[in-house]
Every structure is written in structure tokens, then in C-alpha cells.
Design a protein around this motif. Structure first.
Motif, PDB file in Angstrom:
ATOM      1  N   PHE A 158      10.378  -2.033 -11.227  1.00  0.00           N
ATOM      2  CA  PHE A 158       9.271  -1.929 -12.136  1.00  0.00           C
ATOM      3  C   PHE A 158       9.179  -3.231 -13.089  1.00  0.00           C
ATOM      4  CE2 PHE A 158      10.958   2.412 -11.356  1.00  0.00           C
ATOM      5  CZ  PHE A 158       9.128   3.074 -11.713  1.00  0.00           C
ATOM      6  N   ARG A 159       8.372  -3.317 -14.338  1.00  0.00           N
ATOM      7  CA  ARG A 159       8.651  -4.358 -14.580  1.00  0.00           C
ATOM      8  C   ARG A 159       7.468  -4.256 -16.264  1.00  0.00           C
ATOM      9  NH1 ARG A 159       4.030  -7.670 -13.469  1.00  0.00           N
ATOM     10  NH2 ARG A 159       3.080  -8.361 -11.808  1.00  0.00           N
ATOM     11  N   TRP A 160       7.707  -5.293 -17.235  1.00  0.00           N
ATOM     12  CA  TRP A 160       6.640  -5.546 -17.975  1.00  0.00           C
ATOM     13  C   TRP A 160       5.336  -6.159 -17.818  1.00  0.00           C
ATOM     14  CZ3 TRP A 160       8.292  -0.635 -20.060  1.00  0.00           C
ATOM     15  CH2 TRP A 160       9.213  -0.848 -20.879  1.00  0.00           C
ATOM     16  N   ARG A 161       4.377  -5.683 -18.197  1.00  0.00           N
ATOM     17  CA  ARG A 161       3.001  -6.416 -17.633  1.00  0.00           C
ATOM     18  C   ARG A 161       2.631  -7.725 -18.830  1.00  0.00           C
ATOM     19  NH1 ARG A 161      -2.027  -2.289 -18.990  1.00  0.00           N
ATOM     20  NH2 ARG A 161      -1.178  -2.498 -21.197  1.00  0.00           N
ATOM     21  N   VAL A 162       2.563  -8.593 -18.092  1.00  0.00           N
ATOM     22  CA  VAL A 162       1.451 -10.018 -18.909  1.00  0.00           C
ATOM     23  C   VAL A 162       0.752 -10.169 -19.161  1.00  0.00           C
ATOM     24  CG1 VAL A 162       3.278 -11.249 -17.369  1.00  0.00           C
ATOM     25  CG2 VAL A 162       1.126 -11.063 -16.507  1.00  0.00           C
ATOM     26  N   GLU A 163       0.312 -11.404 -20.632  1.00  0.00           N
ATOM     27  CA  GLU A 163      -1.158 -10.697 -21.079  1.00  0.00           C
ATOM     28  C   GLU A 163      -1.964 -10.974 -20.270  1.00  0.00           C
ATOM     29  OE1 GLU A 163      -3.001 -13.672 -24.408  1.00  0.00           O
ATOM     30  OE2 GLU A 163      -2.065 -13.744 -23.277  1.00  0.00           O
ATOM     31  N   LYS A 164      -2.829 -11.872 -19.368  1.00  0.00           N
ATOM     32  CA  LYS A 164      -3.490 -11.369 -17.835  1.00  0.00           C
ATOM     33  C   LYS A 164      -3.189  -9.915 -17.654  1.00  0.00           C
ATOM     34  CE  LYS A 164      -4.850 -13.960 -13.501  1.00  0.00           C
ATOM     35  NZ  LYS A 164      -4.616 -14.927 -13.222  1.00  0.00           N
ATOM     36  N   GLU A 165      -2.795  -9.532 -17.047  1.00  0.00           N
ATOM     37  CA  GLU A 165      -2.840  -7.801 -16.974  1.00  0.00           C
ATOM     38  C   GLU A 165      -3.573  -7.175 -17.955  1.00  0.00           C
ATOM     39  OE1 GLU A 165       1.212  -7.989 -13.103  1.00  0.00           O
ATOM     40  OE2 GLU A 165       1.422  -7.592 -15.240  1.00  0.00           O
ATOM     41  N   VAL A 166      -2.988  -6.780 -19.149  1.00  0.00           N
ATOM     42  CA  VAL A 166      -3.687  -6.731 -20.026  1.00  0.00           C
ATOM     43  C   VAL A 166      -4.860  -6.291 -20.316  1.00  0.00           C
ATOM     44  CG1 VAL A 166      -3.341  -5.887 -22.715  1.00  0.00           C
ATOM     45  CG2 VAL A 166      -1.026  -6.707 -21.070  1.00  0.00           C
ATOM     46  N   ILE A 167      -5.553  -7.633 -20.488  1.00  0.00           N
ATOM     47  CA  ILE A 167      -6.582  -8.186 -20.700  1.00  0.00           C
ATOM     48  C   ILE A 167      -7.668  -7.322 -19.340  1.00  0.00           C
ATOM     49  CG2 ILE A 167      -8.620 -10.076 -20.285  1.00  0.00           C
ATOM     50  CD1 ILE A 167      -6.232 -11.764 -22.152  1.00  0.00           C
ATOM     51  N   SER A 168      -7.368  -7.612 -18.344  1.00  0.00           N
ATOM     52  CA  SER A 168      -8.056  -7.165 -17.103  1.00  0.00           C
ATOM     53  C   SER A 168      -7.618  -5.054 -17.377  1.00  0.00           C
ATOM     54  CB  SER A 168      -7.137  -7.451 -15.633  1.00  0.00           C
ATOM     55  OG  SER A 168      -6.337  -7.301 -15.494  1.00  0.00           O
ATOM     56  N   GLY A 169      -6.848  -4.971 -17.101  1.00  0.00           N
ATOM     57  CA  GLY A 169      -6.261  -3.809 -17.979  1.00  0.00           C
ATOM     58  C   GLY A 169      -5.326  -3.125 -16.280  1.00  0.00           C
ATOM     59  N   LYS A 170      -4.546  -3.718 -15.666  1.00  0.00           N
ATOM     60  CA  LYS A 170      -4.112  -3.713 -14.622  1.00  0.00           C
ATOM     61  C   LYS A 170      -2.848  -2.631 -15.245  1.00  0.00           C
ATOM     62  CE  LYS A 170      -1.905  -3.583 -11.043  1.00  0.00           C
ATOM     63  NZ  LYS A 170      -2.534  -3.153  -9.881  1.00  0.00           N
ATOM     64  N   GLY A 171      -2.628  -1.819 -14.690  1.00  0.00           N
ATOM     65  CA  GLY A 171      -1.515  -1.176 -15.124  1.00  0.00           C
ATOM     66  C   GLY A 171      -2.015   0.026 -16.412  1.00  0.00           C
ATOM     67  N   GLN A 172      -2.966   0.344 -16.375  1.00  0.00           N
ATOM     68  CA  GLN A 172      -3.461   1.185 -18.179  1.00  0.00           C
ATOM     69  C   GLN A 172      -5.046   1.469 -17.399  1.00  0.00           C
ATOM     70  OE1 GLN A 172      -3.445  -0.460 -21.461  1.00  0.00           O
ATOM     71  NE2 GLN A 172      -4.400   1.507 -22.223  1.00  0.00           N
ATOM     72  N   PHE A 173      -5.767   1.227 -16.600  1.00  0.00           N
ATOM     73  CA  PHE A 173      -6.896   1.566 -16.522  1.00  0.00           C
ATOM     74  C   PHE A 173      -7.078   1.186 -15.228  1.00  0.00           C
ATOM     75  CE2 PHE A 173      -7.625   0.125 -21.010  1.00  0.00           C
ATOM     76  CZ  PHE A 173      -7.891   0.549 -21.726  1.00  0.00           C
ATOM     77  N   PHE A 174      -6.461   0.399 -14.253  1.00  0.00           N
ATOM     78  CA  PHE A 174      -6.165   0.378 -13.043  1.00  0.00           C
ATOM     79  C   PHE A 174      -4.573   0.598 -12.630  1.00  0.00           C
ATOM     80  CE2 PHE A 174      -9.826  -2.597 -14.215  1.00  0.00           C
ATOM     81  CZ  PHE A 174     -10.442  -2.406 -12.724  1.00  0.00           C
ATOM     82  N   CYS A 175      -4.289   1.661 -11.033  1.00  0.00           N
ATOM     83  CA  CYS A 175      -3.494   1.432 -10.901  1.00  0.00           C
ATOM     84  C   CYS A 175      -2.043   0.425 -11.034  1.00  0.00           C
ATOM     85  CB  CYS A 175      -3.665   2.386  -9.584  1.00  0.00           C
ATOM     86  SG  CYS A 175      -1.930   2.654  -8.474  1.00  0.00           S
TER      87      CYS A 175
END
Length: 223
Positions: A158-175
């Protein structure tokens, strides 16, 4: 006594000499009073050798300084190395540094990174730890990104999300599985993540959102 009815005195020449000396002395005193503190001494048409040498050294130093300022850091380094070899002897190979222990900023971050920082971790901070902590502060710690490639061995990353993933929705709106981009049937999970970091066993409660297939992999050993 001179002819033609004229009179003269032996003291007249002395008086003229005395008046001339007084005028010279007065002129010197006036010059001293009018002289400015930063005013240089007056020299004749031909400068003294010492004065000429000082002016030449000053001009040469000024030109050398301008020449160094015009160089970049690598050019200055090369010049200093060549000057050292010229005056003291040696070979350029003696100055060639070994790159075996070179590290980039990312190498330093990997060595000093922590999944979670606590007060004890922030004690005795050196520049490597400060760099890793600065990177950690930029991460988004609401949801995690999971590595489920070894789920059959009951090993997860497991790792925390970076800004790019937060903007794209990866990990929250995508698996939240790093190899999956599904956005249907997502489910939120709260996992007790146990890991070993710098030789110390730690636990952290993390949240992630997974699709149906990845949720099955996460709970593979609990079914």
C-alpha cells in the motif's frame, strides 16, 4: 652703497628670501588643508616603479575576477584543477571522483521514506530525513493505492496517492488497485496494514476503494 644716488642694504636679499619661504610654507599648509582624505599623492610624469607595479597587479586582479565571474561552476572547477596541477604537479586522474556512492534525491527518499511519521521519527532529523519528510507531506493520505499482485501469498503493498492520482480520481472514483482502472461496483475497505519498516514492525489503519474482482483478491485468505 651704490651710485646714482641710490641706497641699498645688505639685508634686502635676506628679507626677500624670508618672504619667499613664508609664501611656500603658506602654500604647503593650504594644500594640506584642502587635501581630501581619499586623495592620492601627486606624482611626477613618470610613476614610481612600486606605484606602477601596484596598479598593474590591481588591474590584473580585476581582469581575473571578471573572467571567473563569466564562467559557470564547471568551468571554474576545471580551471582550478588545471591551475593546481600546473603549480603543484599531479595527474587529472587523481581528481576523478568515484560515482559508486552517488545518490539522487529519489534514492535518498527511498532509503528514508516512512509510511507514517510519528514524533519519534522526527527526532534527530538530518537533511536526508528532512527531504523524505518533505516528500511525505506532499502525499494525500485519505485513500491508498494497492499492489495486489501477490494476493495468493497474502502479501500486499500500500502507498499514499500523489497529486496526479487525486486529480484523475485514481483510488477513489476508479479502482485503487494499481493495475485496475474499473469504476463500476466500487467498495470501500478499511484494512489493518502490518508492515516492517527500517527493521521495525508497524501497523496502520488504511482505507481503499476496490472493484468487485480486486475486493475478492484483497479478501482471498478470509473466505
Amino acid at each position: 652703497m651704490h651710485g646714482h644716488g641710490g641706497y641699498d642694504s645688505d639685508f634686502s636679499d635676506d628679507e626677500q628670501v624670508g618672504e619667499s619661504n613664508k609664501r611656500k610654507k603658506r602654500t604647503i599648509e593650504d594644500d594640506l588643508l584642502l587635501k581630501k582624505p581619499f586623495q592620492k599623492e601627486k606624482h611626477g610624469k613618470v610613476a614610481h616603479k612600486q606605484v606602477a607595479a601596484e596598479l598593474l597587479d590591481r588591474e590584473e586582479a580585476r581582469n581575473r575576477r571578471f573572467h571567473l565571474i563569466a564562467m559557470d561552476a564547471y568551468q571554474r572547477h576545471t580551471k582550478f584543477v588545471n591551475d593546481y596541477i600546473l603549480y603543484y604537479g599531479g595527474k587529472k586522474e587523481d581528481f576523478r571522483r568515484l560515482g559508486e556512492n552517488d545518490k539522487t534525491d529519489m534514492d535518498v527518499i527511498r532509503e528514508n521514506h516512512r509510511f507514517l511519521w510519528n514524533e519519534e521519527d522526527e527526532m534527530d532529523m538530518n537533511w536526508e530525513k528532512r527531504l523524505a519528510k518533505k516528500y511525505y507531506d506532499k502525499l494525500f493520505k485519505e485513500y491508498c493505492i494497492a499492489d495486489l499482485s501477490r494476493y495468493k501469498e497474502n502479501k500486499f503493498g500500500f502507498r499514499w496517492r500523489v497529486e496526479k492520482e487525486v486529480i484523475s480520481g485514481k483510488g477513489q472514483f476508479f479502482c485503487g488497485n494499481k493495475c485496475c482502472d474499473k469504476k463500476e461496483d466500487l467498495k470501500s475497505w478499511e484494512v489493518n496494514f502490518g508492515y516492517i519498516e527500517h527493521g521495525e514492525k508497524r501497523n496502520a489503519l488504511v482505507k481503499l476503494r476496490l472493484c468487485k474482482e480486486c475486493s475478492f483478491k484483497l479478501n482471498f485468505h478470509h473466505r
